[in-house]
Design an enzyme around this catalytic site. Structure first.
Site, PDB file in Angstrom:
ATOM      1  N   ARG A  70     -60.590 -37.659  31.572  1.00 36.94           N
ATOM      2  CA  ARG A  70     -61.675 -37.729  30.590  1.00 36.94           C
ATOM      3  C   ARG A  70     -63.051 -37.517  31.198  1.00 36.94           C
ATOM      4  NH1 ARG A  70     -57.455 -41.061  28.742  1.00 36.94           N
ATOM      5  NH2 ARG A  70     -58.244 -42.763  29.994  1.00 36.94           N
ATOM      6  N   GLU A 107     -52.821 -51.598  39.457  1.00 34.55           N
ATOM      7  CA  GLU A 107     -52.266 -52.919  39.190  1.00 34.55           C
ATOM      8  C   GLU A 107     -50.878 -53.062  39.816  1.00 34.55           C
ATOM      9  OE1 GLU A 107     -51.500 -55.881  35.375  1.00 34.55           O
ATOM     10  OE2 GLU A 107     -52.317 -53.876  35.065  1.00 34.55           O
TER      11      GLU A 107
END
Length: 183
Positions: A70, A107
């Protein structure tokens, strides 16, 4: 520029209202910040680009480094408007030719970011752009990649900040400019 009674730029409210929040996507507990609805609103999209251009025009920035994917939406029009080149920062095996890479933590596991060798030169001044900062891992990797080849990162910029994930703190002394903060 129009402002409201509190002196805030009314373009920020338009941008914020154009971003759709999708609960539990891509997994339960995630409040996904969907910028595709912002892109469908030409006025809000233009406001987004204009706000970044107003901030960075005349700041002697020669590189706008956009983070996949993006950052590729917002980076090129900003780069063109301020007279800078656009450098894509991509996931592994997406760029042809010789690349340098930087690994970063996610993560669960790690990922890599790559940039073409020779895309930037030592001493250039860069803006790093993405749509959103969460934990700050991808922005930190982009900064490290650019600094490894002698580029000065002037600032990082994102449309949205998920402030409760404290990504800004991971950037250390690098400035972060965001349009919309979401908790």
């Amino acid at each position: 520029m129009a402002t409201d009674q509190e002196g805030k730029d009314d373009r920020i409210a338009r941008i914020s209202s154009a971003i759709r929040v999708i609960p539990d996507f891509p997994k339960p507990g995630i409040m996904f910040q969907d910028i595709t609805t912002l892109l469908l609103d030409p006025k809000a999209f233009k406001d987004t680009i204009d706000l970044f251009v107003e901030r960075y025009k005349g700041k002697d920035i020669s590189v706008v480094a956009g983070i996949e994917a993006r950052g590729f939406i917002f980076g090129p029009p900003i780069a063109l408007a301020i007279g800078a080149k656009f450098v894509p920062m991509r996931k592994p095996k997406k760029l042809p030719g010789e690349v340098i890479s930087e690994e970063y933590s996610l993560e669960y596991g790690t990922d890599k970011m790559e940039m073409h060798v020779g895309a930037v030169q030592a001493g250039e001044r860069a803006l790093v752009i993405d749509d959103l900062i969460a934990t700050g891992g991808t922005l930190c990797a982009a900064i490290r990649l650019l600094e490894r080849v002698g580029v000065h990162v002037v600032e990082c910029a994102c449309v949205i900040e998920l402030a409760d994930l404290k990504g800004r703190e991971r950037l250390g002394d690098k400035q972060l400019f965001v349009l919309v903060s979401s908790l």
